[in-house]
Design a protein around this motif. Sequence first.
Motif, PDB file in Angstrom:
ATOM      1  N   MET A 122      54.790  48.424  23.667  1.00 30.46           N
ATOM      2  CA  MET A 122      55.010  48.812  22.277  1.00 30.46           C
ATOM      3  C   MET A 122      56.349  48.317  21.742  1.00 30.46           C
ATOM      4  O   MET A 122      56.543  48.239  20.542  1.00 30.46           O
ATOM      5  N   ASP A 160      56.218  60.217  22.219  1.00 34.37           N
ATOM      6  CA  ASP A 160      54.897  59.639  22.490  1.00 34.37           C
ATOM      7  C   ASP A 160      54.101  59.493  21.199  1.00 34.37           C
ATOM      8  O   ASP A 160      53.472  58.454  20.952  1.00 34.37           O
ATOM      9  N   ARG A 161      54.118  60.530  20.384  1.00 35.65           N
ATOM     10  CA  ARG A 161      53.349  60.499  19.140  1.00 35.65           C
ATOM     11  C   ARG A 161      53.907  59.430  18.200  1.00 35.65           C
ATOM     12  O   ARG A 161      53.150  58.683  17.563  1.00 35.65           O
ATOM     13  N   GLU A 205      53.102  55.883  19.673  1.00 37.37           N
ATOM     14  CA  GLU A 205      51.667  55.595  19.580  1.00 37.37           C
ATOM     15  C   GLU A 205      51.280  55.256  18.142  1.00 37.37           C
ATOM     16  O   GLU A 205      50.523  54.313  17.894  1.00 37.37           O
ATOM     17  N   GLY A 256      52.264  51.710  17.214  1.00 40.25           N
ATOM     18  CA  GLY A 256      51.885  50.729  18.222  1.00 40.25           C
ATOM     19  C   GLY A 256      51.329  49.423  17.697  1.00 40.25           C
ATOM     20  O   GLY A 256      51.267  48.444  18.440  1.00 40.25           O
ATOM     21  N   TYR A 293      57.614  53.043  27.467  1.00 38.35           N
ATOM     22  CA  TYR A 293      56.940  52.445  26.320  1.00 38.35           C
ATOM     23  C   TYR A 293      56.842  50.920  26.349  1.00 38.35           C
ATOM     24  O   TYR A 293      56.126  50.342  25.527  1.00 38.35           O
TER      25      TYR A 293
END
Length: 309
Positions: free
Chosen positions: A1, A244-245, A248, A251, A293
Amino acid sequence: MIEAAMIWNEPNNKSHWDPELDPDWSRFAEMAMLAADAIAQVNPDVTKVLGGISPIDPAFIERMKAFGVLDHVDAVGVHGFPLDWNLWQIDEWPDKLAEIGAVTELPIWVSEVGISTFGAEEIQIWGLKRTAQLLIGHATRVQWYSLYDLPAAWGATTRHREAEGSSYYRHFHMGLLREDGSPKPALKEFAELAPQMGLVQWFHFEDPRLNDAVSWMKRLGVTQLRTGLSWADSFRPDALAWFDRQLEALGDFALTVTFCFTPEHRGLMPHHTSPPLVPDEFAGFCAAMIERYAPYVRPGPYDPHLPKT
């Protein structure tokens, strides 16, 4: 990412790195080299960028070179806001790039440039067009600040005096979208420049604008995005769930992630601009985020039967 990691944000800006605690930037230089090496050890393919400087000061880059920092990074970033804070005119952009190019052969990223709508929204339209003319094709990367206006309720602190360009009230009006999410006139102009011009958007912890921001950026055709992951935020409850959120959701963009902000309990002084007590701890945070990541993908074994590309 993550395709690029920026080490700190505006380290020569007294509002982002405390000069009383590190008057010669030697502490910063040590921390930056440790962080760059930690990132490279985890994933050598991630581009390491020296945090965008503001003001654009070749003497600072020369100091970093003398400390050896430039031997550990792949590019240097510069930030410029000539219509709002800097004490130079917008047409001086080529000269400013040349000043940095004279002291380093590293690629130069204009990792933050913007025009506020504090005076008039039409000024942002003109400034965006002129900035694109002056910078696209002349800097390795150009990233516009920002998508959203800052909420008026947020606090903003500065150590600068007005004569040093501290018109910080303008900082709340840099977005292509107003605080309520409605578009400003310059938004249409920016859509014609993307993806040649990337975007900068910082998200605060559990920012409710995240999903709307992603929708807007995809609609605009943005491909390159610069954002940040806060070392200070990493000590909050459920920090990794938020990181994480955030990552993501972002991404689909080529991401430059800025690592910065000292946790109060890990600084020489309890402030996010303080040098850390233990610079290896910041390096460890950077490495952990890259491992999570942007893990390194080792190339597979050579197969002579595969077609050549």
